[in-house]
Every structure is written in C-alpha cells, then in structure tokens.
Design an enzyme around this catalytic site. Structure first.
Site, PDB file in Angstrom:
ATOM      1  N   GLU A   6       1.633 -11.703   6.019  1.00  0.00           N
ATOM      2  CA  GLU A   6       0.587 -11.034   6.794  1.00  0.00           C
ATOM      3  C   GLU A   6       1.001 -11.188   8.255  1.00  0.00           C
ATOM      4  O   GLU A   6       0.774 -12.222   8.893  1.00  0.00           O
ATOM      5  CB  GLU A   6      -0.782 -11.674   6.539  1.00  0.00           C
ATOM      6  N   HIS A  38       0.836  -1.213   0.000  1.00  0.00           N
ATOM      7  CA  HIS A  38       0.000   0.000   0.000  1.00  0.00           C
ATOM      8  C   HIS A  38       0.867   1.258   0.000  1.00  0.00           C
ATOM      9  O   HIS A  38       2.001   1.226  -0.431  1.00  0.00           O
ATOM     10  CB  HIS A  38      -0.980  -0.044   1.172  1.00  0.00           C
ATOM     11  N   GLU A  74      -2.658   0.489   7.916  1.00  0.00           N
ATOM     12  CA  GLU A  74      -1.744  -0.586   7.539  1.00  0.00           C
ATOM     13  C   GLU A  74      -0.518  -0.077   6.815  1.00  0.00           C
ATOM     14  O   GLU A  74       0.601  -0.565   7.030  1.00  0.00           O
ATOM     15  CB  GLU A  74      -2.471  -1.607   6.653  1.00  0.00           C
ATOM     16  N   HIS A 125       2.759  -7.008   4.822  1.00  0.00           N
ATOM     17  CA  HIS A 125       1.385  -6.535   4.996  1.00  0.00           C
ATOM     18  C   HIS A 125       0.907  -6.818   6.419  1.00  0.00           C
ATOM     19  O   HIS A 125       1.538  -7.577   7.170  1.00  0.00           O
ATOM     20  CB  HIS A 125       0.440  -7.240   4.014  1.00  0.00           C
TER      21      HIS A 125
END
Length: 481
Positions: free
Chosen positions: A444, A313, A328, A382
């Site tokens: 993650e 992102h 995030e 992430h």
C-alpha cells in the site's frame, strides 16, 4: 471423409507476415518444401488478395505428388491423389471434396496461366506442416514423414463437417507461458490434446495443444498481438534462440508453442497438474559434446528467477478513488509497468505482469497466474484509503510466515523510495497473498484519501523513484542485486 493429413492452418502465418501489404509484399516470399526451395517463376507468386493469402496450387500440389489438371472451358482445377478428388472453380467460393461441398473464405483466382488458391483451404485438405522464419522471410512446408517430424502430426482427429465448420469445442485454456532454468513452462486449465515433435531444418521443438485457446487473462500476463501470436525473448541459454506461440488453428482450436533451438537438442515433456514443462536439461547421447549437455560444466540453468507483479484492480473495478477523483487502478498499473520495465532489464529475471492494461482479473486469477508459473515472488501494488484525510504513509502486508522476510525487505525499500510516513509491516488476510504459494506481499504505497499523498502517487518522478525501490527490494530478496 478422409483428408490428406489434416495439417495445421497456414493462413495466419501469412497474415502475420503480410498483413494487407498487397501483392508485391506477398509475392516476395520464398517457399521451401521438405528443405528444398520451390521455384515460383512467372505468374506463380504468392498474393495477398484483400487480406487473404493465395498460393499457386500447381507448384505446391505437384511437388507433393498430387495430379493437378486445368479445364479451360469450365475454369476448373481438379486435384487428385489416390481415391481423393478435389475440384475448385475460379471465382467460386465452394469446392467439391469427394462429392461434398466445402466453403472457402475467398474464391480461387486466375492469373494468366496460373490459378491461385486460398491457403487456408489448401492446408486443411493436405498433409502439410508450416513454419515461418521472419528474419529470412522464408516459409517452410513439411510433409508428415519428413525428417524428425513425429507421426502425431496430421493424425486427422479434428471434428470435420462438409462445410468446414463444426470444430471441436475448446476444452482447455493457456493461462501463462514462461521460460526458466532451461525449461519452458505452459500453464493450462482443462484437458487439452497434446502433440509434441522435434523438427529439423531448422532445429526446433513444437508442441500443439488441441481443443485449446488462450485465456482472457493471458494477454495481460504475456505478449499477444491481434493475430493471437507472441514470443518470449530468451537470453542466457545456449540451447534456445527464441520461444514463439500462437493460436495456430481454429479447426480444431489449437495453440502451438515452438522452441527455436540453436542446434538439435533432446527434451522431455511432462504435465504437473496443468503445468506442462518442456525440459531441455536432458543428456543427448548422440551428441555428448553438445553445449549445454549434462556432461558439460553448464547444467543448462542460468539461475533465473520468476517475478510476478500484480497491478491491483482494473477495468470495471477502479479500486479506491482519490480526494480529487483519481482512480487507484490507474496508479497501480502505472507503477507496475515501471517496475516491470526496470526488472526486465536484468538478465537474471523472468518478469510477468498479471495485467499490462486496463483489464479486470478476478483475485483467484491473479494468484493462479503466479502459482501456475511457479514464481519465486509475488508483489501486489495498491494505493490505500481511509475515512480520515489525515491518514498518510506506506504499508506492506504479508499473510504467511514464509512471506515475512520478503515483506521486511520490500518495506525497507518502499519507505526509502516513497519518503512517506512509515506505517510498518503488517499481517493482512488478502486473497492474493494468501492463495499464492510463493513468498508474496501487498504494497500500500500511499493514501489517495490524503491530498498530499495523492499528489505524490500521481507524480511521474515519484512513481519512477518508487518503481526503482520496489525493483531493488525484489532483487535484494532474490539475491540477484
């Protein structure tokens, strides 16, 4: 109109070295022309005038074989060589070049008996190549026929107009630069005009990409300062001391890449579908005993591996939002920077971050950076989210069979370092791990939708611990631990 060689622009070099430091700083510069130092006695000094670098033109012009005349009454400098005539007037921002009017950013100025002229104008009208030794504070000027300078320098194919504008449109962009296996790799999209030269005094290899600029994503994967210059720190290679790059000229837009050598070295430049490679693993028959040559026990390779770390992102894309409002993208970047810092301490690794600040990149751009650099591994960072606040723990995703081994190693270290529930290694059809061509995983680390996970993810000590675990996993997989 015929120019005197149409060489590269000198201005940015001086602005980089003397950014608004005043006349004293600029005046301390030494100038060498074709290996010989020019005398800058009396009022003949380099000056920084409101951020514009001015040089005593008579000194440089006469050493280049130009006839330089000064007319006191009209305060005009007339410069002649062969059939070319340039006239500059003190305090006037336009010049006459073979009967055509050319604009300058700053007018010539008079210092007692010396006229100082803006370097940008001079460089665009004369056959000069320039280089800067920042350690020694020396400007090196070279004429086209000096030493080993290739005839391609100053070929005069720029798109010239009478007012100095109308440069050729940018046809290509540099996306990444890396050095590995005694090879410089430059990833470019588009079709640049390429000129390469081997230059002596000091020894270096210079590659110019005309009609080219740095892409918007370049500064997030490599160092690029406000003057559009940067460098790579090179260690473990006996041939090379440094690699430098810059947006060298804007007429036409030209990216210059320089390999500073420790001694003269042969090379080969190739283009592999937009990946330009300057290969130094070439035998030099003129110096068979040269360190790093093919007759040496050292084949020029230090066994370095290239690692790309992708902070997910960024900018307009915040990713998921935590239970207390934390974003995030901020966690991803913080962890990626820590991982990069740890890995860069290992001399066996070249480390590239797809972004090093709050920048937005398309998924395709992230994969392209890794593919263009021919990276050995790609790791995307992430944080997760779920509809239930009870979801907690760490997951590692892979998409291709070639990435399974990396996923297993990375997940082992991630779980150990994070201390969160082990949610396993999983298949995931994510773009960045699907479109990359090397082993690639997406981590993650934890769930922002879980209050405890979120608190951990934004803890400095947790991030440092996980960063070390991620780095350890990468190094174990690459066999450099």
């Amino acid at each position: 109109m015929k120019k005197f060689g149409f060489m590269a622009v000198l201005l940015f070099v001086f602005l980089l070295v003397f950014p608004n430091n005043g006349q004293a700083a600029a005046g301390s510069a030494r100038i060498f022309l074709d290996g010989n130092e020019l005398s800058l006695s009396g009022n003949a000094k380099v000056e920084n005038v409101n951020g514009n670098i001015m040089i005593p033109f008579r000194v440089v012009g006469e050493n280049l074989g130009f006839d330089v005349a000064w007319e006191q009454q009209t305060r005009t400098v007339t410069i002649k060589k062969d059939s070319e005539v340039i006239k500059l007037v003190v305090n006037q921002k336009t010049a006459d070049v073979n009967g055509k009017t050319v604009s300058m950013n700053v007018a010539p100025i008079l210092r007692t008996d010396t006229v100082l002229v803006p370097i940008r104008f001079v460089s665009e009208q004369m056959g000069i190549m320039v280089d800067w030794d920042n350690n020694k504070k020396i400007v090196y000027l070279y004429t086209p026929n000096y030493g080993n300078v290739d005839a391609g320098w100053g070929s005069g194919n720029g798109n010239e107009t009478g007012n100095g504008e109308g440069s050729a449109s940018v046809a290509a962009q540099v996306n990444g630069i890396s050095f590995d296996n005694n090879q410089l790799m430059i990833a470019i999209t588009g079709e640049p005009k390429v000129k390469d030269s081997k230059v002596s005094g000091p020894d270096r290899i210079v590659v110019d990409f005309e009609n080219t600029s740095f892409s918007d994503t370049f500064s997030s994967s490599a160092s690029l300062d406000q003057n559009s210059t940067g460098s790579l720190d090179i260690s473990g290679y006996p041939d090379v001391s440094k690699v430098r790059y810059s947006l060298y000229s804007d007429n036409p837009s030209t990216v210059r890449v320089v390999i500073d050598l420790n001694y003269a070295k042969s090379y080969k430049l190739t283009n592999d579908n937009g990946l330009y490679i300057v290969d130094l693993n070439i035998s030099d028959s003129s110096n068979p005993a040269q360190p790093g040559g093919n007759n040496d026990n050292n084949d020029g390779s230090s066994g370095k591996k290239t690692v790309v770390i992708d902070a997910g992102h960024g900018a307009k894309d915040p990713g998921t939002t935590g239970i207390t409002g934390k974003k995030e993208k901020n966690f991803n970047l913080a962890l990626a920077l820590k991982v990069g810092k740890i890995l860069k301490q290992d001399p066996n690794l070249n480390v590239v971050l797809t972004r090093s600040d709050d920048t937005f990149l398309e998924l395709s751009e992230r994969a392209k950076i890794a593919n263009d650099l021919k990276a050995d591994v790609f790791v995307a960072i992430h944080a997760n989210s779920a509809g239930s606040s009870a979801a907690s723990g760490s997951e590692t995703y892979y998409q291709r069979d070639a990435s399974k081994a990396l996923a297993n190693v990375m997940h082992k270290h991630l779980v150990q370092a994070a201390g969160l529930p082990n949610r396993g290694v999983k298949y995931g059809n994510f773009h960045v791990i699907r479109e990359t061509k090397m082993p690639a995983v997406l981590l993650e680390v934890g769930y922002l939708s879980n209050k405890n996970d979120e608190a951990s993810l934004f803890s400095e000590s947790f991030q440092q611990r996980v960063a070390q675990g991620v780095a350890d996993g990468i190094k174990e997989y690459l066999g450099v631990k």
